[in-house]
Motif scaffolding. Structure first.
Motif, mmCIF file in Angstrom:
data_model
loop_
_atom_site.group_PDB
_atom_site.id
_atom_site.type_symbol
_atom_site.label_atom_id
_atom_site.label_comp_id
_atom_site.label_asym_id
_atom_site.label_seq_id
_atom_site.Cartn_x
_atom_site.Cartn_y
_atom_site.Cartn_z
ATOM 1 N N LYS A 227 -3.856 4.502 2.720
ATOM 2 C CA LYS A 227 -2.484 4.853 2.328
ATOM 3 C C LYS A 227 -1.805 5.608 3.470
ATOM 4 O O LYS A 227 -0.603 5.432 3.724
ATOM 5 N N GLU A 228 -2.558 6.425 4.183
ATOM 6 C CA GLU A 228 -1.985 7.208 5.279
ATOM 7 C C GLU A 228 -1.489 6.311 6.409
ATOM 8 O O GLU A 228 -0.391 6.512 6.948
ATOM 9 N N ARG B 4 11.560 3.018 6.610
ATOM 10 C CA ARG B 4 12.329 3.813 5.660
ATOM 11 C C ARG B 4 13.420 4.603 6.366
ATOM 12 O O ARG B 4 14.523 4.774 5.839
ATOM 13 N N LYS C 12 0.832 -1.205 0.000
ATOM 14 C CA LYS C 12 0.000 0.000 0.000
ATOM 15 C C LYS C 12 0.864 1.251 0.000
ATOM 16 O O LYS C 12 0.605 2.205 -0.749
ATOM 17 N N ALA C 13 1.902 1.247 0.822
ATOM 18 C CA ALA C 13 2.789 2.411 0.888
ATOM 19 C C ALA C 13 3.555 2.605 -0.416
ATOM 20 O O ALA C 13 3.902 3.734 -0.790
ATOM 21 N N ALA D 121 -0.632 3.199 6.148
ATOM 22 C CA ALA D 121 0.519 2.453 5.663
ATOM 23 C C ALA D 121 1.769 3.321 5.678
ATOM 24 O O ALA D 121 2.844 2.890 6.106
ATOM 25 N N GLU D 122 1.644 4.554 5.237
ATOM 26 C CA GLU D 122 2.792 5.454 5.215
ATOM 27 C C GLU D 122 3.302 5.727 6.627
ATOM 28 O O GLU D 122 4.512 5.833 6.855
ATOM 29 N N ARG D 123 2.366 5.845 7.558
ATOM 30 C CA ARG D 123 2.760 6.101 8.953
ATOM 31 C C ARG D 123 3.613 4.958 9.479
ATOM 32 O O ARG D 123 4.623 5.165 10.145
ATOM 33 N N MET E 282 5.263 2.736 7.606
ATOM 34 C CA MET E 282 6.455 2.570 6.793
ATOM 35 C C MET E 282 7.528 3.604 7.099
ATOM 36 O O MET E 282 8.702 3.403 6.813
ATOM 37 N N ARG E 283 7.123 4.715 7.678
ATOM 38 C CA ARG E 283 8.095 5.774 7.970
ATOM 39 C C ARG E 283 9.255 5.246 8.794
ATOM 40 O O ARG E 283 10.407 5.610 8.573
#
Length: 361
Positions: A342-343, A353, A303-304, A345-347, A349-350
């Protein structure tokens, strides 16, 4: 009649062969001990130890269990008797192992090394478990025992014990909640678990990182990355896979269709490297996403990275963690992917990364 005279009189009755009489005699001697407990090291104390140990060995298990309950929290309990009860069947030993202050740290470590799993579980619940004992329990215990130990706030864990439990938690759900919920679990080890734990636990890890000083969080992620990279540094297959992926990137062939082809062909290491590049995470995060039985980690990564639902479902099925009903599995996986924003997932994944970025720092 003084204590030694009474004890001598009761000892004389030990010639009785009746099991019921021996049980009654054991109670009488125990009562006498608690009526006027002799000081440690005295002849009377040693005599009580010898008599109680002998009588306990000759009585039924339920009588020994009663005896253990009475002596479990007695600071002046005879040491020989306590050691005997601690190595008895777990129905007898449990209260002694969980409570007795007569047992030394070395005594407990020896029992943790030599006795059975239930004995280690009883020790794991002690009010205070020092590091050396925790190390022995971690080295010899199964996951259920370790879960009890880690969930015990009175247990002190060494860095080595934390690392061992975290490694095992990567594939053992029973360990994940206890290690994530411990206040003193090192942050870098929590980062290792982000891709394998369920959503509620992952949220707790992220909240923990969000409360850390940025410099501390970066240091924790750097340590996590260094440790995970060390695991794979000598792996020739990964080195070769990285060369392969670099070539595909140069040819502009690094995409979702390559991931699917690599999984179909059984090229799992190459697929992990390719996924790590496409999703901008380190190799370990990509590997866990593909290998873990839960699809949650893979869903986060995909998703990210902006993959469409069809690609995620295909990868999730090809990795081999689903059932034989592919149609039903596809529906469940699709619903999971749709429900993940998506938000969110991004949170998540931060952190991965940031950890990957430590390699270039």
């Amino acid at each position: 009649m003084d204590i030694e005279s009474k004890l001598h009189h009761l000892t004389g009755l030990a010639r009785e062969k009746s099991s019921e009489r021996r049980r009654a005699l054991l109670r009488e001697v125990t009562d006498l001990f608690f009526e006027d407990t002799p000081k440690n090291g005295t002849g009377a104390h040693q005599q009580f130890d010898a008599v109680l140990s002998t009588l306990a060995a000759q009585t039924a298990q339920d009588a020994r269990a009663e005896l253990a309950r009475r002596f479990a929290d007695a600071p002046m309990a005879p040491r020989g008797l306590v050691m005997q009860l601690a190595r008895d069947a777990i129905e007898v030993a449990a209260p002694i192992l969980a409570q007795s202050g007569v047992l030394t740290e070395d005594d407990l470590i020896a029992i943790a090394t030599e006795a059975g799993e239930e004995h280690r579980r009883a020790m794991a619940t002690r009010e205070a478990v020092p590091e050396r004992l925790s190390d022995a329990i971690v080295a010899n215990g199964d996951d259920e025992t370790l879960a009890r130990l880690v969930a015990n706030d009175g247990a002190r864990l060494s860095r080595g014990a934390f690392e061992t439990v975290t490694r095992r938690a990567e594939t053992s759900p029973v360990l994940q909640a206890p290690i994530v919920n411990r206040a003193d679990t090192p942050a870098d080890l929590l980062g290792d678990l982000m891709s394998v734990v369920e959503t509620s636990l992952r949220d707790r890890i992220m909240k923990r990182f969000e409360t850390l000083d940025p410099a501390i969080a970066e240091a924790a992620l750097a340590a996590s990355h260094a440790r995970l990279e060390a695991r794979i540094a000598s792996d020739k297959a990964i080195a070769d896979a990285r060369k392969f992926v670099t070539t595909r990137r140069m040819r502009k062939e690094l995409d979702g269709s390559l991931l699917v082809r690599l999984l179909r062909e059984g090229e799992r290491v190459k697929c992990c490297v390719a996924l790590s590049e496409l999703a901008d995470v380190d190799y370990s995060a990509a590997q866990r996403a593909l290998d873990h039985r839960s699809p949650d980690g893979l869903a986060l990564v995909c998703k990210a990275a902006g993959f469409d639902k069809a690609l995620f479902v295909t990868l999730a099925i090809l990795r081999g963690q689903t059932s034989t009903n592919l149609s039903a599995d596809a529906q469940v996986l699709g619903a999971l992917y749709t429900s993940l924003s998506k938000e969110d997932a991004e949170r998540a994944m931060r952190f991965w990364r940031m950890r990957k970025d430590m390699q270039a720092a």
